[in-house]
Scaffold this motif. Structure first.
Motif, PDB file in Angstrom:
ATOM      1  N   PRO A  31      -5.767   2.591  41.369  1.00  0.00           N
ATOM      2  CA  PRO A  31      -5.409   2.502  42.789  1.00  0.00           C
ATOM      3  C   PRO A  31      -5.314   3.885  43.429  1.00  0.00           C
ATOM      4  O   PRO A  31      -4.810   4.826  42.826  1.00  0.00           O
ATOM      5  CB  PRO A  31      -4.039   1.815  42.760  1.00  0.00           C
ATOM      6  CG  PRO A  31      -3.957   1.153  41.424  1.00  0.00           C
ATOM      7  CD  PRO A  31      -4.743   2.016  40.485  1.00  0.00           C
ATOM      8  N   MET A  32      -5.817   4.003  44.638  1.00  0.00           N
ATOM      9  CA  MET A  32      -5.823   5.293  45.327  1.00  0.00           C
ATOM     10  C   MET A  32      -5.243   5.204  46.735  1.00  0.00           C
ATOM     11  O   MET A  32      -5.283   6.177  47.485  1.00  0.00           O
ATOM     12  CB  MET A  32      -7.264   5.831  45.438  1.00  0.00           C
ATOM     13  CG  MET A  32      -7.944   6.135  44.131  1.00  0.00           C
ATOM     14  SD  MET A  32      -9.601   6.833  44.405  1.00  0.00           S
ATOM     15  CE  MET A  32     -10.166   7.055  42.723  1.00  0.00           C
ATOM     16  N   ALA A  33      -4.723   4.051  47.137  1.00  0.00           N
ATOM     17  CA  ALA A  33      -4.301   3.851  48.524  1.00  0.00           C
ATOM     18  C   ALA A  33      -3.265   4.893  48.941  1.00  0.00           C
ATOM     19  O   ALA A  33      -2.410   5.283  48.142  1.00  0.00           O
ATOM     20  CB  ALA A  33      -3.734   2.447  48.698  1.00  0.00           C
ATOM     21  N   PRO A  34      -3.325   5.359  50.184  1.00  0.00           N
ATOM     22  CA  PRO A  34      -2.366   6.356  50.659  1.00  0.00           C
ATOM     23  C   PRO A  34      -0.986   5.755  50.881  1.00  0.00           C
ATOM     24  O   PRO A  34      -0.813   4.541  50.913  1.00  0.00           O
ATOM     25  CB  PRO A  34      -2.982   6.814  51.989  1.00  0.00           C
ATOM     26  CG  PRO A  34      -3.757   5.626  52.465  1.00  0.00           C
ATOM     27  CD  PRO A  34      -4.297   4.981  51.221  1.00  0.00           C
TER      28      PRO A  34
ATOM     29  N   TYR B  72       3.004  -3.877  46.414  1.00  0.00           N
ATOM     30  CA  TYR B  72       1.865  -3.007  46.148  1.00  0.00           C
ATOM     31  C   TYR B  72       0.825  -3.139  47.258  1.00  0.00           C
ATOM     32  O   TYR B  72       0.614  -4.225  47.800  1.00  0.00           O
ATOM     33  CB  TYR B  72       1.208  -3.359  44.814  1.00  0.00           C
ATOM     34  CG  TYR B  72       1.967  -2.879  43.596  1.00  0.00           C
ATOM     35  CD1 TYR B  72       2.199  -1.529  43.394  1.00  0.00           C
ATOM     36  CD2 TYR B  72       2.440  -3.792  42.649  1.00  0.00           C
ATOM     37  CE1 TYR B  72       2.893  -1.076  42.273  1.00  0.00           C
ATOM     38  CE2 TYR B  72       3.131  -3.355  41.530  1.00  0.00           C
ATOM     39  CZ  TYR B  72       3.357  -1.991  41.345  1.00  0.00           C
ATOM     40  OH  TYR B  72       4.035  -1.557  40.248  1.00  0.00           O
ATOM     41  N   SER B  73       0.158  -2.018  47.562  1.00  0.00           N
ATOM     42  CA  SER B  73      -0.929  -2.062  48.540  1.00  0.00           C
ATOM     43  C   SER B  73      -2.147  -2.750  47.930  1.00  0.00           C
ATOM     44  O   SER B  73      -2.368  -2.672  46.718  1.00  0.00           O
ATOM     45  CB  SER B  73      -1.330  -0.645  48.957  1.00  0.00           C
ATOM     46  OG  SER B  73      -0.258   0.037  49.564  1.00  0.00           O
ATOM     47  N   PRO B  74      -2.973  -3.412  48.741  1.00  0.00           N
ATOM     48  CA  PRO B  74      -4.263  -3.896  48.244  1.00  0.00           C
ATOM     49  C   PRO B  74      -5.093  -2.708  47.745  1.00  0.00           C
ATOM     50  O   PRO B  74      -4.837  -1.564  48.154  1.00  0.00           O
ATOM     51  CB  PRO B  74      -4.896  -4.535  49.486  1.00  0.00           C
ATOM     52  CG  PRO B  74      -3.751  -4.829  50.398  1.00  0.00           C
ATOM     53  CD  PRO B  74      -2.742  -3.758  50.148  1.00  0.00           C
ATOM     54  N   PRO B  75      -6.054  -2.938  46.864  1.00  0.00           N
ATOM     55  CA  PRO B  75      -6.802  -1.827  46.254  1.00  0.00           C
ATOM     56  C   PRO B  75      -7.385  -0.829  47.253  1.00  0.00           C
ATOM     57  O   PRO B  75      -7.327   0.379  47.028  1.00  0.00           O
ATOM     58  CB  PRO B  75      -7.913  -2.546  45.479  1.00  0.00           C
ATOM     59  CG  PRO B  75      -7.350  -3.890  45.177  1.00  0.00           C
ATOM     60  CD  PRO B  75      -6.481  -4.242  46.339  1.00  0.00           C
ATOM     61  N   ALA B  76      -7.935  -1.309  48.357  1.00  0.00           N
ATOM     62  CA  ALA B  76      -8.566  -0.414  49.325  1.00  0.00           C
ATOM     63  C   ALA B  76      -7.642  -0.046  50.476  1.00  0.00           C
ATOM     64  O   ALA B  76      -8.065   0.598  51.431  1.00  0.00           O
ATOM     65  CB  ALA B  76      -9.843  -1.055  49.880  1.00  0.00           C
ATOM     66  N   GLY B  77      -6.366  -0.429  50.389  1.00  0.00           N
ATOM     67  CA  GLY B  77      -5.417  -0.154  51.465  1.00  0.00           C
ATOM     68  C   GLY B  77      -5.178  -1.388  52.317  1.00  0.00           C
ATOM     69  O   GLY B  77      -5.999  -2.305  52.352  1.00  0.00           O
ATOM     70  N   HIS B  78      -4.051  -1.402  53.019  1.00  0.00           N
ATOM     71  CA  HIS B  78      -3.729  -2.533  53.886  1.00  0.00           C
ATOM     72  C   HIS B  78      -4.781  -2.674  54.990  1.00  0.00           C
ATOM     73  O   HIS B  78      -5.243  -1.684  55.555  1.00  0.00           O
ATOM     74  CB  HIS B  78      -2.350  -2.341  54.524  1.00  0.00           C
ATOM     75  CG  HIS B  78      -1.211  -2.433  53.543  1.00  0.00           C
ATOM     76  ND1 HIS B  78      -0.802  -3.627  52.995  1.00  0.00           N
ATOM     77  CD2 HIS B  78      -0.415  -1.470  53.005  1.00  0.00           C
ATOM     78  CE1 HIS B  78       0.211  -3.397  52.175  1.00  0.00           C
ATOM     79  NE2 HIS B  78       0.464  -2.109  52.153  1.00  0.00           N
TER      80      HIS B  78
ATOM     81  N   LEU C 252     -11.186   0.278  42.222  1.00  0.00           N
ATOM     82  CA  LEU C 252      -9.852   0.543  42.744  1.00  0.00           C
ATOM     83  C   LEU C 252      -8.795  -0.360  42.121  1.00  0.00           C
ATOM     84  O   LEU C 252      -7.598  -0.043  42.173  1.00  0.00           O
ATOM     85  CB  LEU C 252      -9.852   0.403  44.266  1.00  0.00           C
ATOM     86  CG  LEU C 252     -10.635   1.503  45.005  1.00  0.00           C
ATOM     87  CD1 LEU C 252     -10.806   1.150  46.476  1.00  0.00           C
ATOM     88  CD2 LEU C 252      -9.915   2.840  44.866  1.00  0.00           C
ATOM     89  N   GLN C 253      -9.200  -1.482  41.548  1.00  0.00           N
ATOM     90  CA  GLN C 253      -8.246  -2.311  40.804  1.00  0.00           C
ATOM     91  C   GLN C 253      -7.733  -1.549  39.596  1.00  0.00           C
ATOM     92  O   GLN C 253      -6.556  -1.652  39.232  1.00  0.00           O
ATOM     93  CB  GLN C 253      -8.927  -3.613  40.343  1.00  0.00           C
ATOM     94  CG  GLN C 253      -9.230  -4.598  41.449  1.00  0.00           C
ATOM     95  CD  GLN C 253      -8.001  -5.391  41.894  1.00  0.00           C
ATOM     96  OE1 GLN C 253      -6.899  -5.170  41.417  1.00  0.00           O
ATOM     97  NE2 GLN C 253      -8.202  -6.304  42.829  1.00  0.00           N
ATOM     98  N   ASP C 254      -8.617  -0.786  38.953  1.00  0.00           N
ATOM     99  CA  ASP C 254      -8.243  -0.049  37.745  1.00  0.00           C
ATOM    100  C   ASP C 254      -7.474   1.228  38.069  1.00  0.00           C
ATOM    101  O   ASP C 254      -6.536   1.600  37.361  1.00  0.00           O
ATOM    102  CB  ASP C 254      -9.495   0.308  36.937  1.00  0.00           C
ATOM    103  CG  ASP C 254     -10.227  -0.941  36.442  1.00  0.00           C
ATOM    104  OD1 ASP C 254      -9.560  -1.959  36.231  1.00  0.00           O
ATOM    105  OD2 ASP C 254     -11.459  -0.872  36.288  1.00  0.00           O
TER     106      ASP C 254
END
Length: 451
Positions: free
Chosen positions: A324-327, A127-133, A320-322
């Protein structure tokens, strides 16, 4: 014996270098279908002689076209057109605000081959981190810097598109049931998003440079300080194309500082280094800067960015933990490949050339019609009373032309002043010409009736 080229050599009529004029002339004829896939282009020396330019100019232009995937070199035979474009649309759609097509299947194939050699499999296995890699945030922070927005990658949140970045900014800046102050006509996506999320939108007066600072200051005095934010587009505003000068930007920032209001800056339409600083550069502690790649590269590249004030990073991480929006990591890998190859730098320049060409075409075809345009925007705005705008939209639909519904850009549904947004980027040049010709006749009748 080599086949003769079917192309009649020319240089585009723009204020640019000879190489750029040659690139645009050939790209136009390829994208518009005047040259077909497999057609041979003139030999380097022959073309240089016919156009009275240096051999290096032709070599540079052909190399730029090959990077974009529009032409291909065959050893010992020459240069050939690599794509075939066909436009068979029955409906002329001037309602979707997308950039002109600048990317080809050949370019994508070459890009994906490069990505396959480099991509980190862990980006797909985990999984990507909440704010993106972090490496992707570093990458996109570098891209934002070319637009005049400097942000620490730790303060950057990545989303799957710019509208998600706006949604995240609304939640962070307003909290539940907050008030969003914005231009009295604005981006339809922001309006529908605010309504679905339960935010109240309040329109602020605008002029030729966008939001009026005095009107904003007056409204801020009447709105509770704990649940408000100012959402605006200072560069190539959607739908009016208004662009703020330096003094106006400073005035907006000072009004918001004095009132303690957050600013959400929509920067998606900026295609290069700004003529005036982004609001995020003037007040990084107060501005949420929204950006993305779909308007400056292509609609299919779905990456959104939200540059956060430092004190809001932790709150963003929690949200973003709740949700997730990462591309997609693949989209980020494509951006990395294009940054290294120069595509990211060249496509916005090509878009500006095309936007100016289509804007000039609108000026020539809509003579006598009152409208607002900007040479770098691929949309224009026709201000008119709400009733007249509704009549024009219906009349356009009856002749096979779809325009942006007037109500979709209006913050206050009861506002008697509205207009029609015409989007010139998506359709072929032939369809834009046909659509504007028909609309010109309809609008002259509508505007004369309204006056």
């Amino acid at each position: 014996m080599l086949l003769q080229s079917p192309w009649t050599p020319r240089l585009a009529e723009i204020d640019a270098s000879a190489a750029e004029r040659l690139v645009l002339a050939l790209a136009d004829d390829i994208i518009e279908g005047r040259l077909q896939g497999g057609d041979r282009l003139p030999a380097h020396r022959d073309l240089a002689w016919q156009l009275e330019v240096g051999l290096g100019t032709v070599t540079k232009a052909y190399a730029a076209l090959e990077r974009r995937g529009l032409v291909r070199s065959v050893k010992g035979r020459g240069m050939f057109v690599a794509i075939r474009e066909a436009h068979e649309d029955r409906l002329i759609d001037l309602s979707a605000n997308v950039p002109p097509a600048m990317l080809s299947a050949r370019l994508l194939a070459r890009t994906l081959a490069g990505v396959a050699r480099k991509i980190d499999a862990d980006h797909l296995n985990l999984y990507s981190p909440p704010a993106g890699h972090l490496e992707h945030r570093r990458l996109l922070a570098r891209w934002l810097e070319t637009l005049g927005v400097r942000v620490d990658p730790a303060n950057l949140a990545l989303t799957s598109n710019a509208r998600q970045a706006i949604s995240l900014a609304f939640d962070l800046a307003c909290g539940p049931h907050g008030v969003i102050l914005t231009e009295r006509v604005t981006y339809p996506g922001a309006i529908s998003l605010a309504r679905r999320k339960g935010y109240r939108m309040q329109g602020i007066a605008i002029d030729a440079q966008g939001m009026v600072p005095e009107a904003l200051a007056e409204t801020l005095e009447d709105v509770a300080a704990s649940s408000r934010a100012v959402y605006l587009t200072p560069t190539l505003h959607n739908p009016t194309t208004a662009t703020m000068g330096m003094a106006r930007r400073q005035a907006i920032v000072e009004v918001c500082r004095k009132a303690g209001a957050w600013i959400i800056e929509d920067g998606v339409y900026a295609l290069g280094p700004p003529t005036a600083p982004a609001l995020a550069a003037l007040a990084p502690e107060r501005v949420f800067h929204v950006n993305g790649l779909s308007k400056s590269i292509g609609p299919g590249l779905r990456i959104g960015l939200l540059a956060l004030p430092g004190q809001m990073v932790e709150a963003a991480q929690d949200l973003l933990q709740d949700i997730p929006m990462a591309p997609s990591p693949l989209s980020c890998a494509v951006v990395e490949e294009w940054l290294s190859s120069g595509v990211i730098a060249s496509v916005p320049q090509d878009l500006r050339h095309e936007a100016r060409r289509r804007s000039s075409l609108a000026v020539s075809l809509l003579g006598g019609v009152q409208f607002v345009a900007h040479p770098d925007a691929y949309h224009l705005w026709v201000p008119m009373p709400r009733d007249a705008a509704d009549q024009l939209a219906a009349a356009a639909a009856s002749v096979g032309i779809r325009v942006t519904p007037p109500e979709s850009v209006m913050v206050d549904a009861g506002d008697p002043a509205s207009g029609i947004r015409l989007c010139l980027g998506g359709p072929s040049l032939e369809d834009v010409t046909q659509g504007l010709t028909l609309l010109g006749k309809l609008m002259k009748g509508t505007q004369s009736t309204a006056t």
